[in-house]
Structure formats: structure tokens, C-alpha cells
Design a protein around this motif. Structure first.
Motif, PDB file in Angstrom:
ATOM      1  N   GLU A   1      -5.043  32.749  51.299  1.00 48.46           N
ATOM      2  CA  GLU A   1      -3.708  32.204  51.046  1.00 48.46           C
ATOM      3  C   GLU A   1      -3.799  30.986  50.129  1.00 48.46           C
ATOM      4  O   GLU A   1      -4.747  30.205  50.238  1.00 48.46           O
ATOM      5  N   PRO A   2      -2.838  30.809  49.251  1.00 47.88           N
ATOM      6  CA  PRO A   2      -2.857  29.605  48.408  1.00 47.88           C
ATOM      7  C   PRO A   2      -2.711  28.343  49.251  1.00 47.88           C
ATOM      8  O   PRO A   2      -2.151  28.374  50.347  1.00 47.88           O
ATOM      9  N   TYR A   3      -3.211  27.233  48.720  1.00 46.66           N
ATOM     10  CA  TYR A   3      -3.116  25.960  49.431  1.00 46.66           C
ATOM     11  C   TYR A   3      -1.685  25.454  49.518  1.00 46.66           C
ATOM     12  O   TYR A   3      -1.279  24.831  50.485  1.00 46.66           O
TER      13      TYR A   3
ATOM     14  N   ALA B   1      -5.645  29.228  36.946  1.00 48.63           N
ATOM     15  CA  ALA B   1      -6.176  29.790  38.189  1.00 48.63           C
ATOM     16  C   ALA B   1      -5.341  29.400  39.413  1.00 48.63           C
ATOM     17  O   ALA B   1      -4.968  30.276  40.205  1.00 48.63           O
TER      18      ALA B   1
ATOM     19  N   ARG C   1      -4.640  20.215  47.656  1.00 47.13           N
ATOM     20  CA  ARG C   1      -5.973  20.357  47.090  1.00 47.13           C
ATOM     21  C   ARG C   1      -6.008  19.563  45.800  1.00 47.13           C
ATOM     22  O   ARG C   1      -5.103  19.644  44.994  1.00 47.13           O
TER      23      ARG C   1
ATOM     24  N   LEU D   1     -10.868  31.027  40.858  1.00 51.07           N
ATOM     25  CA  LEU D   1      -9.617  31.568  41.383  1.00 51.07           C
ATOM     26  C   LEU D   1      -9.603  31.487  42.908  1.00 51.07           C
ATOM     27  O   LEU D   1      -8.626  31.024  43.512  1.00 51.07           O
ATOM     28  N   LEU D   2     -10.707  31.919  43.528  1.00 47.90           N
ATOM     29  CA  LEU D   2     -10.756  31.904  44.997  1.00 47.90           C
ATOM     30  C   LEU D   2     -10.753  30.490  45.547  1.00 47.90           C
ATOM     31  O   LEU D   2     -10.306  30.261  46.674  1.00 47.90           O
ATOM     32  N   SER D   3     -11.224  29.521  44.747  1.00 46.74           N
ATOM     33  CA  SER D   3     -11.268  28.144  45.234  1.00 46.74           C
ATOM     34  C   SER D   3      -9.866  27.567  45.421  1.00 46.74           C
ATOM     35  O   SER D   3      -9.706  26.540  46.072  1.00 46.74           O
ATOM     36  N   TYR D   4      -8.884  28.214  44.852  1.00 49.64           N
ATOM     37  CA  TYR D   4      -7.502  27.758  45.041  1.00 49.64           C
ATOM     38  C   TYR D   4      -6.796  28.526  46.158  1.00 49.64           C
ATOM     39  O   TYR D   4      -5.578  28.551  46.235  1.00 49.64           O
ATOM     40  N   THR D   5      -7.603  29.175  46.984  1.00 46.59           N
ATOM     41  CA  THR D   5      -7.065  29.829  48.177  1.00 46.59           C
ATOM     42  C   THR D   5      -7.867  29.359  49.376  1.00 46.59           C
ATOM     43  O   THR D   5      -8.996  28.878  49.239  1.00 46.59           O
ATOM     44  N   GLN D   6      -7.293  29.495  50.543  1.00 45.04           N
ATOM     45  CA  GLN D   6      -8.044  29.234  51.763  1.00 45.04           C
ATOM     46  C   GLN D   6      -8.023  30.510  52.598  1.00 45.04           C
ATOM     47  O   GLN D   6      -7.007  31.188  52.703  1.00 45.04           O
TER      48      GLN D   6
ATOM     49  N   TYR E   1      -6.934  34.874  34.040  1.00 46.33           N
ATOM     50  CA  TYR E   1      -6.568  34.690  35.449  1.00 46.33           C
ATOM     51  C   TYR E   1      -5.345  35.511  35.842  1.00 46.33           C
ATOM     52  O   TYR E   1      -5.217  35.931  36.992  1.00 46.33           O
TER      53      TYR E   1
ATOM     54  N   ASN F   1      -0.291  28.941  43.902  1.00 45.38           N
ATOM     55  CA  ASN F   1      -0.038  27.524  44.165  1.00 45.38           C
ATOM     56  C   ASN F   1       0.951  26.957  43.151  1.00 45.38           C
ATOM     57  O   ASN F   1       1.101  27.490  42.050  1.00 45.38           O
TER      58      ASN F   1
END
Lengths: 207, 299
Positions: B145-147, B169, B229, A193-198, B120, B175
């Protein structure tokens, strides 16, 4: 090896089985007996346990691995042919190789089909070294009734996901991802889940 | 969604920008039942222009989706999981025909996809930041923040489970997703798009398909728009080609295997772009929100 779920077409397939010398004979007998019982056929049938491979080129690829095993000197103990009752479709009988050397192609590459290689071992340190001697590292499996051996071996194996006494069950929320060349990052958990955020840092200065 | 054909297998369409469409260049692929070796359907062979269209549409939709907040997004995702459960038997049978995997396994796959979406949807409020050790006159904190637009490429061995489970997710995190299923098992992913209609706002989850040599994951087509991404699942080989071309090639590093390229800049659609005005584009989104936010938020 996920045969009944997806005909061995699994990233977590147990394609190399290291079996202790003391149980090798009875183990092979039981394995072949169980494989002989599998119902191969129309995957739409509720009772079918083995369907075809998914597409023609992949079927040819798996047959190519079977041929390479024979060419490199392994012995096909069971299966590996087109089932007699299936004249069409991308079927292959679940196969077991013995007389497999660690360096053979079938013991080093991902076949992604219903093909197992049974290798034997005597010293635990040696089998762990051999199990780890591949650039791949997604899943590993340990079968034992010795709880200490289970935990110790699970720690020693270079894989992102280790099953003890059961394979293929990945409960929702258990992080899944490979070590070594088997992918980057984890799925099926908070990390995915966190990998889709920055992440962004904000620093506020009080004037 | 299918179109009628006079003879032969029915033709399925892909779902981009809220519409059922063919490939721009008209290319088609065949879905072959590996049990009978018969062609059971045809579907579009999406190419670069289709990827570009999908990314552009997702880019238009993502801001409103992000701004819904986790609770409303979670409510929509829970409704999606319910719809999948209602259609479970048909979806499992479609995967059997398209992939050859036995029915018992594919039933478990469909249940697994719903479980992953619910997981999720529930986990999304854990997207938190942190505060750093304070100094007397500053405060530092982080946000996650989302990509923006995420491209997901999924393999053939668990067709629906990966199509539906792997968009959960990124969607939960805010996103928009462009999904590219395997060219060998695309039919159930197209069904996912049908099930999502009227629930996920147009553009938030795009489903294209096509042969792998065309699937550059939104790497920047004619308009230069790009996915922010890329996540590819399912093989042990590098996918440099996935992000190796397009407008950003000269100044961006190539994506490594399964690694998100975090440096691709977010491109905003230009004024007067193909997406229409913001208000028109987003009206269905608000309807979806009104419809689904009440029960979960009161619970």
C-alpha cells in the motif's frame, strides 16, 4: 567526468583517476589536450561544453578545494583558474592535479566540481584496495580491453554502480544507489517503486 | 506562474493545493543566473507553515489518487510525460539560466525525466504482494500500500530531471508528493507544477520551495500533520533536522540519512479543515480521470 552535462557537479563524478604507470605519460598528455579543447562559456550556446558552477557559495567551495590541493602538496597540471574570457560568472577551468597522495583532502572528499586527481598504480590488488579505502561508494569506473579484468575488477570495487569503458550513462531502469555512506536504498528500478509502498500481511482463518 | 512586477525580475509562485501562492510569511529568494550573476527571478521562501499547508493539502488529495488504480494513474503520468516533451526546449533553457549547466546536457536531462516518468507508469502494475505457504485453515497474503504523503527533496545539479523524474515512482505507487527543489534551482520545478495543472489533481503533487533550513519535509508543523515518508537525495550528510521536530518528536525515532521514516503515523485532516468538502476537493480529479483513462485502457 560529466563536465559537459553539469560541469562536474555530479554524484557520479570521476574525480580520482588511478592510471597505470606504463601509460601515465601518454594518458596525461591526451587528458590535458582534450581538456584544453573544451569550449568554456555561455551555457546557452549549443557549442559550449563547460558552463559555470551553479551558485556562488558552491563556486567558492570548489575554489577552496583547489587551494587545499596546492596547500597539501599536489601539483596543478592544468586549469583550476577563472577562464580568461569569462570575467564574470561562477566559472572555473576544468582542473587536473598530479602528485596527489591518497590521504589528501582532494582525494578523499567529494568536490562536486570539475576537478580531477590523477594517481598512479602498478599492482591491481593494490589499486583496488586504494580505490575502496574511502567511506564513499556510489560509483566506480573501470577502463580496460581485458574482459576478464573488467568483470573481476567490477566485482572487487565497493560501489553501488560500476561503469566499464564509459561513464555517466545510466539507462532508465538500471538500479542506482550507493554503498557505505553514499545513501541508502536504490533508485531507478523496481526497488524504488516498491520503496514508496509499505507491505501489509493479511491472514484469513477459515471458520 | 508569475506575477507582474513594476520593475526588476518577475516573481514566481509556488503551487500548493491547486493554487499559486506566496510564502505565508512573504519571504522571497532570488534565482541567480550563474553565468551573468544577475537575478533572473524571485520566488517564495517557503517556511514551516507552507510545508504544513502543502502536506495538509496532499493529505486531502491522496485517497482518491490512490483509489484511481495503477492504470488510470499510469495514463495520467504518460500524459504528463507528453506535456514535458512538448515543453522540452523551454524547460532545458530555463535550467541553463538557473543552473549554468550547458544546453546540450539539459536537453538530455529533460528527455531523461520523461523517460523516467514513462518507466514508472509502465512498471506500476508490478507493485504486487505474495502469498505465504498455506496451512489447512488459513490463507496469508500481502498487499503493498502507498504511504500516503511522500516528501521529496532534490538537489541542484539536474534541476528538472530530478524534480520531475523523482516524483514519478511515488506518484505511480499511489502516493501524493510534496516536492522541495533546491533553493538554488527552483524555477523549473515550478514549471513542472504549471505543466501538471489540470492533469494531476490539486494536492497530489505539491511544489514548494525555500531555503534548506526551512525544509523540514513536512515533519509536522503547527497542525501536527506530517509526511509519511521522506526521501532526500543528494548530499553525504545526515539530514536529522529534516524530521527532528514537530508533533512526533517525542515518540518517533529520527529519520536516518536517506532512510524513509516508516513509523510516522498517517494523520487524517480533521473535520472542517481547510481543504473544503471532499466532493469539492475531488471534483477536478474526476475530470482528469475521464479525460485520460480511455485511450490507454483500450490499448
Amino acid at each position: 567526468m560529466n563536465i559537459a552535462r553539469c560541469t562536474g557537479q555530479s554524484c557520479g563524478s570521476t574525480s580520482r583517476l588511478f592510471v597505470h604507470d606504463d601509460v601515465r605519460g601518454p594518458f596525461l598528455d591526451a587528458l590535458v589536450e582534450r581538456l584544453s579543447e573544451l569550449r568554456i562559456g555561455d551555457p546557452m550556446d549549443e557549442l559550449t561544453e563547460v558552463g559555470p558552477l551553479t551558485f556562488r557559495a558552491h563556486h567558492e567551495r570548489v575554489l577552496g578545494y583547489l587551494a587545499s590541493g596546492l596547500r597539501e602538496g599536489a601539483t596543478l597540471l592544468h586549469g583550476g583558474r577563472r577562464p580568461a574570457q569569462q570575467p564574470r560568472g561562477f566559472f572555473v577551468e576544468p582542473a587536473v592535479f598530479v602528485d596527489v597522495e591518497d590521504g589528501m583532502t582532494i582525494a578523499r572528499e567529494e568536490i562536486f566540481g570539475p576537478v580531477m586527481s590523477v594517481l598512479s598504480w602498478r599492482e591491481v590488488d593494490d589499486v583496488i584496495r586504494r580505490a575502496n579505502a574511502l567511506p564513499l561508494g556510489l560509483t566506480a569506473n573501470v577502463w580496460t580491453n581485458d574482459v576478464s579484468a573488467a568483470h573481476r575488477t567490477a566485482r572487487a570495487l565497493q560501489a553501488g554502480y560500476v561503469y566499464v569503458n564509459g561513464t555517466g550513462q545510466r539507462p532508465t531502469g538500471t538500479p542506482f544507489g550507493g554503498w557505505k555512506t553514499s545513501g541508502l536504498g536504490k533508485e531507478n528500478g523496481l526497488e524504488e517503486l516498491l520503496s514508496y509502498t509499505q507491505e501489509k500481511t493479511v491472514t484469513v482463518t477459515f471458520l | 506562474m508569475a506575477t507582474a512586477t513594476a520593475d526588476g525580475p518577475e516573481h514566481r509562485l509556488m503551487h500548493i493545493g491547486g493554487a499559486w501562492v506566496d510564502a505565508v510569511d512573504g519571504g522571497r529568494l532570488e534565482a541567480v543566473d550563474p553565468t551573468s550573476e544577475r537575478v533572473v527571478a524571485t520566488f517564495p521562501d517557503g517556511g514551516e507553515q507552507d510545508v504544513d499547508r502543502a502536506v495538509a493539502s496532499a493529505d486531502e488529495a491522496v485517497e482518491n489518487w490512490r483509489d484511481l488504480g495503477w492504470a488510470r494513474r499510469g495514463a495520467i503520468l504518460r500524459e504528463l510525460a507528453d506535456r514535458i516533451t512538448e515543453s522540452a526546449d523551454a524547460l532545458a533553457r530555463l535550467d541553463v539560466v538557473d543552473s549554468g549547466n550547458p544546453l546540450t546536457g539539459m536537453r538530455r536531462d529533460i528527455a531523461g525525466a520523461s523517460a523516467e516518468i514513462l518507466y514508472y507508469a509502465g512498471l506500476s502494475p508490478e507493485i504486487r504482494g505474495s502469498t505465504s505457504p498455506p496451512s489447512p485453515d488459513t490463507l496469508s497474503y500481502t498487499l503493498r500500500e502507498p504511504y500516503g504523503v511522500v516528501a521529496r527533496i532534490v538537489p541542484f545539479n539536474h534541476p528538472f530531471k530530478f524534480a520531475a523524474g523523482k516524483v514519478a515512482a511515488p506518484l505511480a505507487a499511489g502516493n501524493a508528493v510534496v516536492l522541495k527543489p533546491s533553493e538554488h534551482t527552483s524555477l523549473s520545478a515550478l514549471e513542472l507544477a504549471r505543466i501538471s495543472e489540470g492533469l494531476l489533481p490539486p494536492g497530489v503533487a505539491e511544489c514548494g520551495d525555500g531555503a534548506r533550513e526551512h525544509s523540514r519535509g513536512g515533519a509536522g508543523g503547527p497542525s501536527g500533520r506530517s509526511a509519511n515518508r521522506l526521501h532526500r537525495l543528494g548530499a553525504h550528510r545526515p539530514c536529522d533536522h529534516a524530521l527532528s521536530r514537530g508533533a512526533h518528536q517525542a515518540r518517533q525515532p529520527r529519520a536516518r540519512w536517506q532512510e524513509p521514516d516508516r513509523r510516522l503515523p498517517r494523520r487524517r485532516p480533521g473535520a472542517g479543515g481547510a481543504g473544503g468538502s471532499c466532493r469539492d476537493e475531488h471534483r477536478p480529479l474526476h475530470r482528469a480521470v475521464l479525460r485520460f483513462d480511455l485511450a490507454p485502457l483500450r490499448a
